[in-house]
Design a protein around this motif. Structure first.
Motif, PDB file in Angstrom:
ATOM      1  N   HIS A  82     -14.332 -10.412   7.488  1.00  0.00           N
ATOM      2  CA  HIS A  82     -13.672  -9.087   8.497  1.00  0.00           C
ATOM      3  C   HIS A  82     -14.107  -7.964   8.086  1.00  0.00           C
ATOM      4  N   GLY A  83     -14.093  -6.986   8.975  1.00  0.00           N
ATOM      5  CA  GLY A  83     -14.146  -5.508   9.023  1.00  0.00           C
ATOM      6  C   GLY A  83     -14.692  -5.172  10.479  1.00  0.00           C
ATOM      7  N   ARG A  84     -14.951  -3.782  10.395  1.00  0.00           N
ATOM      8  CA  ARG A  84     -15.417  -3.404  11.691  1.00  0.00           C
ATOM      9  C   ARG A  84     -17.000  -3.048  11.622  1.00  0.00           C
ATOM     10  N   SER A 120      -9.520 -10.252   5.128  1.00  0.00           N
ATOM     11  CA  SER A 120      -9.684  -8.961   6.129  1.00  0.00           C
ATOM     12  C   SER A 120     -10.262  -7.896   5.198  1.00  0.00           C
ATOM     13  N   GLY A 121     -11.132  -6.962   5.755  1.00  0.00           N
ATOM     14  CA  GLY A 121     -11.588  -5.912   5.001  1.00  0.00           C
ATOM     15  C   GLY A 121     -12.549  -6.151   4.058  1.00  0.00           C
ATOM     16  N   SER A 122     -13.401  -7.167   4.308  1.00  0.00           N
ATOM     17  CA  SER A 122     -14.108  -7.756   3.308  1.00  0.00           C
ATOM     18  C   SER A 122     -15.746  -7.073   3.407  1.00  0.00           C
ATOM     19  N   GLY A 177     -15.768  -2.778  -0.747  1.00  0.00           N
ATOM     20  CA  GLY A 177     -14.712  -2.635  -1.700  1.00  0.00           C
ATOM     21  C   GLY A 177     -14.156  -4.013  -2.346  1.00  0.00           C
ATOM     22  N   LEU A 178     -12.760  -3.981  -2.533  1.00  0.00           N
ATOM     23  CA  LEU A 178     -12.269  -5.149  -3.101  1.00  0.00           C
ATOM     24  C   LEU A 178     -12.556  -6.314  -2.253  1.00  0.00           C
ATOM     25  N   GLY A 179     -12.136  -6.464  -1.028  1.00  0.00           N
ATOM     26  CA  GLY A 179     -12.267  -7.435  -0.008  1.00  0.00           C
ATOM     27  C   GLY A 179     -13.838  -8.106  -0.198  1.00  0.00           C
ATOM     28  N   ASN A 187      -6.056  -7.883   3.281  1.00  0.00           N
ATOM     29  CA  ASN A 187      -6.634  -7.008   2.361  1.00  0.00           C
ATOM     30  C   ASN A 187      -7.024  -5.644   3.057  1.00  0.00           C
ATOM     31  N   ALA A 188      -7.522  -5.873   4.321  1.00  0.00           N
ATOM     32  CA  ALA A 188      -7.867  -4.343   4.889  1.00  0.00           C
ATOM     33  C   ALA A 188      -7.012  -3.442   4.928  1.00  0.00           C
ATOM     34  N   GLY A 189      -7.468  -2.196   4.849  1.00  0.00           N
ATOM     35  CA  GLY A 189      -6.522  -1.012   4.798  1.00  0.00           C
ATOM     36  C   GLY A 189      -7.199   0.205   4.025  1.00  0.00           C
ATOM     37  N   THR A 192      -1.455 -10.617   0.028  1.00  0.00           N
ATOM     38  CA  THR A 192      -1.545  -9.240   0.548  1.00  0.00           C
ATOM     39  C   THR A 192      -1.623  -8.320  -0.540  1.00  0.00           C
ATOM     40  N   THR A 193      -2.964  -7.367  -0.178  1.00  0.00           N
ATOM     41  CA  THR A 193      -3.336  -6.413  -1.200  1.00  0.00           C
ATOM     42  C   THR A 193      -2.397  -5.283  -0.918  1.00  0.00           C
ATOM     43  N   ALA A 194      -1.214  -4.896  -1.778  1.00  0.00           N
ATOM     44  CA  ALA A 194      -0.591  -3.826  -1.739  1.00  0.00           C
ATOM     45  C   ALA A 194      -0.949  -2.474  -2.576  1.00  0.00           C
ATOM     46  N   GLY A 200      -5.213  -2.508  -8.910  1.00  0.00           N
ATOM     47  CA  GLY A 200      -5.658  -1.402 -10.027  1.00  0.00           C
ATOM     48  C   GLY A 200      -6.016  -0.158  -9.273  1.00  0.00           C
ATOM     49  N   ILE A 201      -6.481   0.952 -10.296  1.00  0.00           N
ATOM     50  CA  ILE A 201      -6.981   2.022  -9.466  1.00  0.00           C
ATOM     51  C   ILE A 201      -8.417   1.873  -9.522  1.00  0.00           C
ATOM     52  N   VAL A 202      -9.187   1.851  -8.600  1.00  0.00           N
ATOM     53  CA  VAL A 202     -10.315   1.305  -8.141  1.00  0.00           C
ATOM     54  C   VAL A 202     -11.263   2.467  -7.466  1.00  0.00           C
ATOM     55  N   LEU A 228      -6.593   4.700   2.864  1.00  0.00           N
ATOM     56  CA  LEU A 228      -5.686   6.058   2.779  1.00  0.00           C
ATOM     57  C   LEU A 228      -6.378   6.735   3.752  1.00  0.00           C
ATOM     58  N   PHE A 229      -5.731   7.376   5.190  1.00  0.00           N
ATOM     59  CA  PHE A 229      -6.484   7.868   5.966  1.00  0.00           C
ATOM     60  C   PHE A 229      -6.344   9.182   6.126  1.00  0.00           C
ATOM     61  N   ASP A 230      -7.147  10.054   6.301  1.00  0.00           N
ATOM     62  CA  ASP A 230      -6.949  11.294   6.623  1.00  0.00           C
ATOM     63  C   ASP A 230      -6.243  11.917   7.739  1.00  0.00           C
TER      64      ASP A 230
HETATM   65  N1  LIG Z   1      -9.115   1.407  -4.185  1.00  0.00           N
HETATM   66  C1  LIG Z   1      -8.183   1.521  -4.738  1.00  0.00           C
HETATM   67  O1  LIG Z   1      -7.738   2.275  -5.891  1.00  0.00           O
HETATM   68  C2  LIG Z   1      -6.987   0.741  -4.292  1.00  0.00           C
HETATM   69  C3  LIG Z   1      -5.609   0.727  -4.986  1.00  0.00           C
HETATM   70  C4  LIG Z   1      -4.367   0.289  -4.540  1.00  0.00           C
HETATM   71  C5  LIG Z   1      -4.602  -0.641  -3.151  1.00  0.00           C
HETATM   72  N2  LIG Z   1      -5.722  -0.650  -2.591  1.00  0.00           N
HETATM   73  C6  LIG Z   1      -5.950  -1.367  -1.163  1.00  0.00           C
HETATM   74  O2  LIG Z   1      -6.969  -2.222  -1.334  1.00  0.00           O
HETATM   75  C7  LIG Z   1      -7.520  -2.411  -0.195  1.00  0.00           C
HETATM   76  C8  LIG Z   1      -8.652  -2.550  -0.058  1.00  0.00           C
HETATM   77  O3  LIG Z   1      -9.241  -1.149  -0.348  1.00  0.00           O
HETATM   78  P1  LIG Z   1     -10.663  -0.748  -0.946  1.00  0.00           P
HETATM   79  O4  LIG Z   1     -10.302  -0.127  -2.062  1.00  0.00           O
HETATM   80  O5  LIG Z   1     -11.565  -1.955  -1.127  1.00  0.00           O
HETATM   81  O6  LIG Z   1     -11.212   0.264   0.106  1.00  0.00           O
HETATM   82  P2  LIG Z   1     -12.567   0.108   1.002  1.00  0.00           P
HETATM   83  O7  LIG Z   1     -13.573  -0.250   0.394  1.00  0.00           O
HETATM   84  O8  LIG Z   1     -12.677   1.255   2.011  1.00  0.00           O
HETATM   85  O9  LIG Z   1     -12.256  -1.381   1.949  1.00  0.00           O
HETATM   86  C9  LIG Z   1     -11.513  -1.270   3.133  1.00  0.00           C
HETATM   87  C10 LIG Z   1     -11.859  -2.468   3.834  1.00  0.00           C
HETATM   88  O10 LIG Z   1     -10.795  -2.526   5.226  1.00  0.00           O
HETATM   89  C11 LIG Z   1     -11.345  -2.220   6.413  1.00  0.00           C
HETATM   90  N3  LIG Z   1     -10.696  -1.397   7.296  1.00  0.00           N
HETATM   91  C12 LIG Z   1     -10.383  -0.259   7.192  1.00  0.00           C
HETATM   92  N4  LIG Z   1      -9.965   0.258   8.340  1.00  0.00           N
HETATM   93  C13 LIG Z   1      -9.936  -0.964   9.224  1.00  0.00           C
HETATM   94  C14 LIG Z   1      -9.667  -0.972  10.507  1.00  0.00           C
HETATM   95  N5  LIG Z   1      -8.915  -0.003  11.339  1.00  0.00           N
HETATM   96  N6  LIG Z   1      -9.764  -2.149  11.025  1.00  0.00           N
HETATM   97  C15 LIG Z   1     -10.384  -3.181  10.384  1.00  0.00           C
HETATM   98  N7  LIG Z   1     -10.832  -3.056   9.049  1.00  0.00           N
HETATM   99  C16 LIG Z   1     -10.622  -1.894   8.553  1.00  0.00           C
HETATM  100  C17 LIG Z   1     -12.692  -1.787   5.776  1.00  0.00           C
HETATM  101  O11 LIG Z   1     -13.685  -2.437   6.842  1.00  0.00           O
HETATM  102  P3  LIG Z   1     -14.879  -1.537   7.911  1.00  0.00           P
HETATM  103  O12 LIG Z   1     -15.215  -0.394   7.215  1.00  0.00           O
HETATM  104  O13 LIG Z   1     -15.872  -2.501   8.246  1.00  0.00           O
HETATM  105  O14 LIG Z   1     -13.860  -1.327   8.979  1.00  0.00           O
HETATM  106  C18 LIG Z   1     -13.212  -2.314   4.523  1.00  0.00           C
HETATM  107  O15 LIG Z   1     -13.682  -3.664   4.593  1.00  0.00           O
HETATM  108  C19 LIG Z   1      -6.617  -1.785   0.875  1.00  0.00           C
HETATM  109  O16 LIG Z   1      -5.465  -2.305   1.307  1.00  0.00           O
HETATM  110  C20 LIG Z   1      -6.146  -0.565  -0.242  1.00  0.00           C
HETATM  111  O17 LIG Z   1      -5.010   0.064   0.494  1.00  0.00           O
HETATM  112  C21 LIG Z   1      -6.968  -0.030  -3.188  1.00  0.00           C
END
Ligand SMILES: NC(=O)c1ccc[n+]([C@@H]2O[C@H](COP(=O)([O-])OP(=O)(O)OC[C@H]3O[C@@H](n4cnc5c(N)ncnc54)[C@H](OP(=O)(O)O)[C@@H]3O)[C@@H](O)[C@H]2O)c1
Length: 307
Positions: free
Chosen positions: A51-53, A27-29, A32-34, A105-107, A150-152, A211-213, A109-111
């Motif tokens: 998966h994603g939107r 999910s959320g691929s 980013g990480l996904g 993995n989808a998720g 699960t990506t926490a 990690g911090i990405v 930090l939302f404003d």
């Molecule tokens: N980056 C970091 O430093 C960091 C650190 C700790 C944990 N994480 C965790 O890693 C995971 C992936 O984050 P990322 O850093 O790779 O960010 P990202 O590049 O923004 O990826 C987030 C993914 O989640 C999907 N997503 C977001 N909102 C969604 C929604 N309402 N419905 C369906 N899909 C949705 C996005 O897909 P669409 O845009 O296509 O909807 C995208 O594929 C998250 O769970 C995040 O909390 C990240």
């Protein structure tokens, strides 16, 4: 291993694992990480459901996986809508007999943490409730030795105390809501592992901090200067690359040495100890039960804890 330019499967030490004949949903691929994890699992031979939107981004990931010789398809689903999550689960069931890897993995930090139709904050809904719903709906489709990853986040350690034992509902700042949703991710993975074990199922459930990405799209919805600061942090040695972040996802999905490990929390491909609050048995169980109530569904794996 980390900090080099190698792909996630090499960083995770699983580049020789053959996932041919295996199926994975990440999910959320779409970014980013996904995205990096989906490409990596595809390179290892898995058939991947992306998966994603964002359809264009999802199809681009599919094209890249197919160009490498593995099968892939994109399924769109908005994690703010339970009906869309159910449609995603239906699409998975229609396209695979069994699911070997489920990466929740989808998720992000939302404003805007305004309420969704379920009356909960968007962050809690997208980051926890929908992965919970998706996993519950896919439980019958998981292969006997499937892995749920699960990506926490380390942010779970910064969650503020809760009055009702439940991660954020409404009225929290973006960061507070995020931390609580990530606490919910670790609790969810812990409780899932406990219930699967009690039900004598060999499916494993683990969570991770990637990690911090700053190089992902993680802070895309936040106002300036947060994304710009993220870019600056990306230049610092403390930052991890997207491949670093995806490595632990791929490790938990593919490494032989964790095939039987369940209920763990990992970072940099190593088991760590999460905040004690994240594995508190009563809090984990309460989150599980309350999530089912909010979604108005039967409690998944309820029989496993009937007594
Ligand atoms: N980056 C970091 O430093 C960091 C650190 C700790 C944990 N994480 C965790 O890693 C995971 C992936 O984050 P990322 O850093 O790779 O960010 P990202 O590049 O923004 O990826 C987030 C993914 O989640 C999907 N997503 C977001 N909102 C969604 C929604 N309402 N419905 C369906 N899909 C949705 C996005 O897909 P669409 O845009 O296509 O909807 C995208 O594929 C998250 O769970 C995040 O909390 C990240």
């Amino acid at each position: 291993m980390f900090g080099t330019e190698r792909p996630p499967e090499a960083k995770a030490g699983v580049e020789d694992v053959d996932l041919s004949g295996r199926t994975a949903l990440v999910s959320g691929s779409t970014s980013g990480l996904g995205r990096a994890a989906a490409l990596s699992l595809g390179r290892l031979g898995a058939e991947v459901i992306v998966h994603g939107r964002d359809e264009a981004a999802g199809e681009a990931v599919v094209d890249e996986i197919e160009a490498g010789g593995s099968e892939a398809r994109f399924v769109a689903a908005d994690f703010e809508r339970p009906v869309a999550v159910s449609a995603l689960a239906d699409a998975v069931r229609e396209s695979v007999d069994e699911l070997d890897v489920l990466c929740n993995n989808a998720g992000g930090l939302f404003d805007d943490n305004s309420e969704t139709d379920l009356g909960v904050g968007r962050t809690f809904h997208v980051n926890h409730l929908s992965p919970y719903q998706l996993t519950a709906e896919l439980l019958p489709t998981l292969a006997p030795d499937a892995r749920v990853v699960t990506t926490a986040s380390v942010a779970h350690r910064f969650a503020t105390p809760e009055l009702d034992g439940l991660a954020a509902l409404t009225g929290l700042s973006s960061w507070a809501a995020y931390c609580r949703s990530k606490l919910a991710n670790v609790r969810f993975a812990t409780e899932l592992a406990r219930r699967l074990e009690t039900a004598d199922r060999e499916v494993t459930s683990n969570s991770l901090h990637p990690g911090i990405v700053p190089g992902s799209e993680f802070s895309r919805t936040l106002p300036a200067p947060v994304p710009q600061l993220g870019e600056l942090v990306g230049e610092l040695p403390v930052a991890d690359s997207v491949a670093d972040g995806a490595a632990t996802v791929v490790y938990l999905a593919a490494a032989d040495e964790v095939a039987d490990v369940t209920g763990g929390y990992f970072s940099r491909c190593r088991r760590r100890t999460p905040d004690p609050d994240a594995t508190d048995a009563e809090a984990c169980q309460r989150l599980w039960e309350r999530s089912a109530e909010l979604l108005d569904v039967e409690e998944p794996l309820a029989a496993a804890v009937a007594d």
